[in-house]
Design a protein around this motif. Structure first.
Motif, short mmCIF file in Angstrom:
data_model
loop_
_atom_site.label_atom_id
_atom_site.label_comp_id
_atom_site.label_asym_id
_atom_site.label_seq_id
_atom_site.Cartn_x
_atom_site.Cartn_y
_atom_site.Cartn_z
N ARG A 595 48.07 65.28 -52.38
CA ARG A 595 47.02 65.14 -53.26
C ARG A 595 47.32 66.19 -54.78
O ARG A 595 47.42 67.33 -54.47
N LEU A 596 47.29 65.63 -56.04
CA LEU A 596 47.80 66.27 -56.79
C LEU A 596 46.83 67.43 -57.43
O LEU A 596 47.21 68.68 -57.72
N ARG A 597 45.47 67.22 -57.10
CA ARG A 597 44.68 68.39 -57.26
C ARG A 597 44.92 69.78 -56.50
O ARG A 597 44.88 70.73 -56.85
N TRP A 598 45.24 69.25 -55.31
CA TRP A 598 45.54 70.55 -54.40
C TRP A 598 46.87 71.31 -54.68
O TRP A 598 46.92 72.47 -54.74
N TYR A 599 47.78 70.41 -55.09
CA TYR A 599 49.03 70.78 -55.60
C TYR A 599 48.85 71.87 -56.81
O TYR A 599 49.33 73.04 -56.91
N ALA A 600 47.98 71.28 -57.77
CA ALA A 600 47.68 72.13 -59.00
C ALA A 600 46.80 73.52 -58.64
O ALA A 600 47.31 74.75 -59.15
N ALA A 601 45.92 73.26 -57.59
CA ALA A 601 45.08 74.51 -57.39
C ALA A 601 46.03 75.57 -56.50
O ALA A 601 45.88 76.81 -56.79
N VAL A 602 47.04 74.95 -55.82
CA VAL A 602 47.91 75.98 -55.04
C VAL A 602 48.84 76.64 -56.14
O VAL A 602 49.07 77.80 -56.20
N MET A 603 49.43 75.85 -57.20
CA MET A 603 50.27 76.54 -57.99
C MET A 603 49.48 77.45 -58.97
O MET A 603 50.06 78.77 -59.26
N THR A 604 48.43 77.16 -59.46
CA THR A 604 47.40 78.12 -60.12
C THR A 604 47.20 79.50 -59.40
O THR A 604 47.16 80.55 -60.00
N GLY A 605 46.76 79.15 -58.05
CA GLY A 605 46.45 80.36 -57.13
C GLY A 605 47.89 81.31 -56.99
O GLY A 605 47.77 82.55 -56.95
N GLY A 606 48.88 80.74 -56.93
CA GLY A 606 50.15 81.01 -56.71
C GLY A 606 50.47 82.30 -57.88
O GLY A 606 50.91 83.27 -57.85
N ALA A 607 50.25 81.58 -59.19
CA ALA A 607 50.48 82.32 -60.52
C ALA A 607 49.62 83.47 -60.69
O ALA A 607 49.97 84.59 -61.11
N VAL A 608 48.28 83.16 -60.35
CA VAL A 608 47.35 84.44 -60.41
C VAL A 608 47.83 85.35 -59.47
O VAL A 608 47.66 86.72 -59.87
N SER A 609 48.20 84.90 -58.22
CA SER A 609 48.29 86.06 -57.39
C SER A 609 49.50 86.83 -57.75
O SER A 609 49.51 87.94 -57.53
N MET A 610 50.69 86.25 -58.17
CA MET A 610 51.89 87.06 -58.76
C MET A 610 51.41 87.91 -60.08
O MET A 610 51.90 89.04 -60.13
N LEU A 611 50.45 87.47 -60.99
CA LEU A 611 49.99 88.30 -62.02
C LEU A 611 49.45 89.44 -61.39
O LEU A 611 49.68 90.58 -62.00
N PHE A 612 48.37 89.40 -60.40
CA PHE A 612 47.84 90.26 -59.77
C PHE A 612 48.69 91.42 -59.01
O PHE A 612 48.46 92.77 -59.50
N LEU A 613 49.71 90.95 -58.55
CA LEU A 613 50.56 92.01 -57.89
C LEU A 613 51.58 92.81 -58.98
O LEU A 613 51.57 93.71 -58.76
N LEU A 614 51.83 91.90 -59.93
CA LEU A 614 52.40 92.79 -61.26
C LEU A 614 51.78 93.61 -61.82
O LEU A 614 52.24 95.03 -62.09
N LEU A 615 50.42 93.57 -61.78
CA LEU A 615 49.28 94.70 -62.55
C LEU A 615 49.19 95.82 -61.39
O LEU A 615 49.11 96.74 -61.88
N LEU A 616 49.15 95.54 -60.21
CA LEU A 616 49.14 96.60 -59.39
C LEU A 616 50.17 97.32 -59.05
O LEU A 616 50.24 98.76 -58.99
N PHE A 617 51.57 96.74 -59.26
CA PHE A 617 52.88 97.53 -59.05
C PHE A 617 53.49 97.85 -60.38
O PHE A 617 54.80 98.11 -60.30
#
Length: 617
Positions: A595-617
Motif C-alpha cells: 500500500r503506497l499510503r502506508w509506505y509514505a506514512a512509514v517514511m514520514t514517521g521515520g524521518a520525524v523520528s530521526m529529526l527528533f533524535l538529532l534534536l535530543l542528542f
C-alpha cells in the motif's frame, strides 16, 4: 592384470553420464547403462583368462595414495585373487544379463514415464560400489563399497517414490541395514586399534600371531563383523527388511536382493575367515543363525501370496545355507553355493518379472493360474530355476552346491544342524513347487501377453543354462585363498547315502506340493479353514511376527520417550531463539503490504523520528 581398474571404471562412468543427463532418450540411456556393464563383463572375461594362465596367486594394484595421517598410510588399492575373481564374475556376468533384461522390463513398466536414465544410473552406481567392495584390499575401501551398495539399495527400493509404501520400504531397509553397518564399523575400529592396519592380508597374517584361539578380543571383533554381515545378508535378527525390499522394480530384486548385495555378508566372513577361525563361539553362532534363518524363511515362504515375496524369503533361506557352510568351516562350498544361487535366483526373479508384466502387473499368485499354455518360456525357466532352488538331483546346479553343504555339515560332526538343514531342503521343495503349481497350473484366471525380443529372451535362456548341471561344473578357483576346513569323519559310502537321502527329501517335497496344490486343492483348503490352520497360516504369513515384535520393543518405546521429552526445558530454551527470530520476521513482513499510503506514512514517521533524535542528542 593392469586392466583391473577398468572393471570398476566402466560402471562409474556409466553412472556419471546417466546422472548428469537425466533426459536422455530411453534407447540411449539403455545403451549407456547396459553397455557400461557389458564392457565391465568383457574385462572380467579377460581377467579370468589371465588369472588361469598365471599361478593363481593374488595381484595388488595401487591407483593412488588415499589416506595419509601421521605414520598411517592407506592406498586406493585393488586386490584380485580367486575369491574376488569369483565375486566380480558373478557381479558383472549376471549383472550384465539383468541389466539387459531391465532394458526390456523398465520400458514396459514405466510406459513412457520419466526416470529411465535415473534407473540405470542407480543400477550402474550399485555395480561400481559392489565391485569396490569385493576388490578393495583394505577394510576401509571395503566399507566404502559397503555403504555405497546400501545407498543404492535405498534409492532403488524407493525408485517409485510417489508411493508412500515404497518410500517406507526403502526407509526400513536403510535403517535396519544401518544397524549392521554400525557393528561393522565398531569391528573395524577394534581391528585397527589392535593391529594398526586395515589391510586385509596383513590382518590375516598378524591375527594368529597376536590372538590365541578363543581369545576374548578375537571373539568380540568377529561378533562385530558378524553383526555387519547379518544386516547386509538379511539374516536373523536383522532380516525383516528383505521382503519389503520387493517394492522396488523386479530387476532390482534380481541384482541387489538375490544375486549380489545380500551375499556381501557371506563374502565378508569368507574374506576374514582367519579372524573367525580364532573365534570358535562366533563361528558356531554363524552356523546356528544360518540354520534358524533358513528354517524361519522356509516356513514363512509357505504362506506368502506375492510371487516376489516367496522368492525373497527363499533368498533369505539360501543365504542361511551359505552361513551354515561358513559356520562349519566349509568355506569354499559357501562361495560355490553363492555363485550357483546367483544363477538360479536371478533366473527366477527375472522370470517372475516377465510373468508380472505379462499379467498386467499382477503379483498375487492366486490371481494367476494356467499360465503354462501362454507363457511357455517363463514356464520352462521357472521349472529349471525352481528345480535348481530345490536341488533336484543330477540335472540341476543347486544339487551340486547345496548337497555339498549338507554333506560337509554332517561330515564335520554337526548332526543336529544337518537334520535342520534337511528339513529346510524339504520346505524349499514344497514352497517352490507350490508357487509353480499355483501360477502355471490349474484354471486360467487372467489373459497374459508373452514377452518378446532378445533383451527378454537372451538373459532367461543364458541363466537357465547356468542353472542346470552346466553351472554346477563351474568351480571357483579358491584353493589358494580359503582353507580346506577340518578333516571329515566318514567315508565315501556314507557320503553317497547322505546325498541319496538329500535327493529323496527334495523329491518328496515336490510330491507333497503336488498333492496339496495341484487339482482342486481340497486338502489344503480344509486345513486352512480349520481354526488352528488359519492361525498357523497367519503366523507364517507375518514372518513369525518379527515386525510386530520389533514395533513393540523398539519403535513404540522410542516414540513414547520422544513424546515425553517433547516439551523439556532444554528443548524449549533452544527453540526460543528461532521462535523469536520468526516472530520478528513476521512483524517486519507485515510492513510490506503493497500500500503506497502506508509506505509514505512509514517514511514520514521515520524521518520525524530521526529529526527528533538529532534534536535530543
Amino acid at each position: 592384470m593392469n586392466i583391473l581398474p577398468l572393471i570398476v571404471l566402466f560402471p562409474l562412468l556409466g553412472a556419471l553420464i546417466l546422472a548428469f543427463n537425466p533426459r536422455l532418450p530411453n534407447r540411449l540411456a539403455a545403451l549407456v547403462g547396459v553397455g557400461s556393464i557389458g564392457l565391465s563383463a568383457l574385462v572380467m572375461v579377460w581377467l579370468n583368462w589371465l588369472f588361469y594362465l598365471g599361478d593363481g596367486g593374488g595381484f595388488t594394484q595401487t591407483l593412488w595414495q588415499w589416506v595419509t595421517v601421521g605414520d598411517f598410510r592407506m592406498g586406493f588399492t585393488l586386490y584380485l585373487d580367486g575369491l574376488s575373481l569369483t565375486m566380480i564374475s558373478v557381479i558383472t556376468g549376471v549383472g550384465f544379463l539383468i541389466h539387459l533384461f531391465a532394458s526390456w522390463y523398465m520400458e514396459k513398466d514405466l510406459e513412457g514415464a520419466p526416470g529411465y536414465a535415473r534407473f540405470f544410473a542407480y543400477m550402474n552406481l550399485f555395480v561400481f560400489s559392489m565391485l569396490l567392495l569385493v576388490l578393495g584390499d583394505n577394510l576401509l575401501l571395503l566399507y566404502l563399497g559397503w555403504e555405497g551398495v546400501g545407498l543404492c539399495s535405498y534409492l532403488l527400493i524407493g525408485y517409485y517414490y510417489q508411493s508412500e509404501y515404497n518410500a517406507w520400504c526403502a526407509f526400513k531397509a536403510f535403517i535396519v541395514t544401518r544397524i549392521g553397518d554400525v557393528f561393522l564399523a565398531i569391528g573395524l575400529f577394534l581391528l585397527f586399534t589392535r593391529f594398526g592396519t586395515l589391510d586385509i592380508q596383513q590382518l590375516l597374517q598378524q591375527a594368529p600371531q597376536v590372538w590365541q584361539e578363543g581369545d576374548l578380543m578375537a571373539e568380540v571383533a568377529a561378533l562385530m563383523l558378524l553383526g555387519g554381515a547379518l544386516g547386509k545378508s538379511a539374516q536373523l535378527p536383522l532380516h525383516t527388511w528383505l521382503a519389503d525390499a520387493m517394492a522396488g522394480p523386479t530387476p532390482v530384486s534380481a541384482l541387489i536382493h538375490a544375486a549380489t548385495m545380500v551375499t556381501a555378508g557371506v563374502y565378508l566372513i569368507a574374506r576374514t575367515h582367519t579372524i573367525f577361525e580364532l573365534a570358535p563361539f562366533t563361528l558356531s553362532l554363524v552356523a546356528l543363525i544360518g540354520l534358524l534363518t533358513l528354517l524361519v524363511a522356509g516356513f514363512t515362504a509357505l504362506a506368502q501370496t506375492d510371487i516376489k515375496r516367496v522368492l525373497a524369503y527363499s533368498t533369505m533361506s539360501q543365504i542361511g545355507y551359505m552361513f551354515l557352510a561358513l559356520g562349519v568351516q566349509a568355506w569354499d562350498v559357501a562361495i560355490f553355493h553363492l555363485m550357483i544361487h546367483a544363477f538360479f535366483k536371478a533366473l527366477l526373479f527375472l522370470t517372475s518379472g516377465s510373468v508380472i508384466i505379462a499379467c498386467h502387473h499382477e503379483q498375487n499368485i492366486f490371481k494367476m493360474g494356467g499360465l503354462w499354455r501362454s507363457l511357455k518360456l517363463p514356464y520352462a525357466c521357472f521349472l529349471i530355476g525352481g528345480a535348481a532352488l530345490s536341488a533336484l538331483p543330477l540335472v540341476t546346479a543347486g544339487f551340486y552346491s547345496k548337497d555339498e553343504i549338507l554333506w560337509l555339515t554332517f561330515d564335520h560332526g554337526y548332526s543336529l544342524l544337518w537334520l535342520g538343514a534337511l528339513l529346510g531342503a524339504l520346505l524349499t521343495s514344497i514352497y517352490t513347487f507350490r508357487m509353480i503349481f499355483i501360477v502355471f497350473h490349474g484354471r486360467e484366471q487372467i489373459h497374459p501377453h508373452a514377452g518378446r525380443g532378445i533383451a527378454h529372451h537372451l538373459p532367461l535362456l543364458a541363466l537357465a543354462l547356468l542353472s542346470t548341471f552346466v553351472g554346477g561344473m563351474i568351480h571357483p578357483p579358491l584353493a589358494n585363498v580359503l582353507p580346506a576346513g577340518p578333516e571329515g569323519q566318514y567315508g565315501h559310502l556314507i557320503r553317497v547315502l547322505t546325498e541319496v537321502l538329500a535327493a529323496v527329501v527334495a523329491l518328496v517335497g515336490v510330491g507333497i506340493a503336488a498333492a496339496l496344490f495341484l487339482g482342486r486343492r481340497r486338502l489344503i483348503g480344509n486345513l486352512m479353514e480349520a481354526k488352528e490352520g488359519d492361525r498357523l497360516r497367519r503366523f507364517f504369513y507375518s514372518g513369525f511376527a518379527f515386525d510386530w515384535l520389533y514395533e513393540r520393543i523398539t519403535v513404540r518405546p522410542f516414540l513414547f520417550i520422544a513424546r515425553l521429552h517433547r516439551r523439556d526445558w532444554v528443548n524449549s530454551l533452544v527453540n526460543m531463539w528461532p521462535a523469536l527470530a520468526l516472530g520478528l520476521n513476521d512483524l517486519l513482513l507485515g510492513t510490506q503490504n503493497g500500500r503506497l499510503r502506508w509506505y509514505a506514512a512509514v517514511m514520514t514517521g521515520g524521518a520525524v523520528s530521526m529529526l527528533f533524535l538529532l534534536l535530543l542528542f
